[in-house]
Design a protein around this motif. Structure first.
Motif, PDB file in Angstrom:
ATOM      1  N   ARG A  33     -24.023 -31.799 -80.196  1.00 44.53           N
ATOM      2  CA  ARG A  33     -24.297 -30.743 -79.224  1.00 44.53           C
ATOM      3  C   ARG A  33     -24.943 -31.396 -78.015  1.00 44.53           C
ATOM      4  N   ASP A  39     -24.440 -25.849 -72.535  1.00 41.63           N
ATOM      5  CA  ASP A  39     -24.712 -26.020 -73.959  1.00 41.63           C
ATOM      6  C   ASP A  39     -23.363 -26.051 -74.661  1.00 41.63           C
ATOM      7  N   VAL A  53     -26.692 -30.606 -74.168  1.00 40.30           N
ATOM      8  CA  VAL A  53     -27.290 -29.563 -73.337  1.00 40.30           C
ATOM      9  C   VAL A  53     -27.688 -30.145 -71.989  1.00 40.30           C
ATOM     10  N   SER A  91     -27.080 -23.149 -67.128  1.00 37.86           N
ATOM     11  CA  SER A  91     -27.316 -23.967 -68.319  1.00 37.86           C
ATOM     12  C   SER A  91     -25.994 -24.382 -68.953  1.00 37.86           C
TER      13      SER A  91
END
Length: 143
Positions: A90, A103, A92, A101
């Motif tokens: 993952r 993600d 970010v 943002s």
């Protein structure tokens, strides 16, 4: 200290370079004939890059579009082929143009020989970026 050669070490080193926004050093982890594939690439985006020069061209503007902050989850699975790993991770950060943002989860199948990426299949989710104004990492609108 010699550069890493084990697939999982090369991959982790590459993630550190991406976080450092050192794209030239990340590109240097590629074999001259390496192949970078994106099986879920949307229409108009590259599905396959052949050779280190093509990877360099694609990644040139990456930090201008995606400001990576962290990889809070990285799980690397060894396979029966010693040179190949499967990575669940993952990433970010934020999308630079909008400040939104970022993600995203990824699955990657990566082959490393002699300390260099020779084949990298990136199963990223294009739906995350398609919600934003479209531009690939080169800064061109792919549509």
């Amino acid at each position: 200290m010699p550069p890493p050669t084990a697939p999982e070490d090369v991959y982790r080193h590459g993630l550190r370079l991406l976080l450092d926004k050192d794209i030239p050093a990340w590109v240097d982890l590629w074999d001259p004939d390496g192949v970078f594939e994106f099986p879920f690439a949307p229409d108009g985006w590259p599905a396959r890059l052949e050779g280190k020069a093509a990877v360099a061209d694609y990644m040139r503007g990456y930090p201008d579009h995606i400001d990576l902050h962290d990889f809070p989850h990285v799980e690397i699975h060894r396979t029966t082929v010693p040179e190949t790993v499967v990575v669940e991770m993952r990433g970010v950060g934020r999308l630079v143009d909008s400040g939104t943002s970022f993600d995203m989860t990824y699955i990657a199948v990566v082959t490393v020989q002699n300390g260099l990426f020779t084949h990298y299949r990136d199963y990223w989710n294009p739906l995350v970026l398609l919600q934003e104004p479209a531009s690939d990492f080169t800064g061109r609108n792919p549509r």
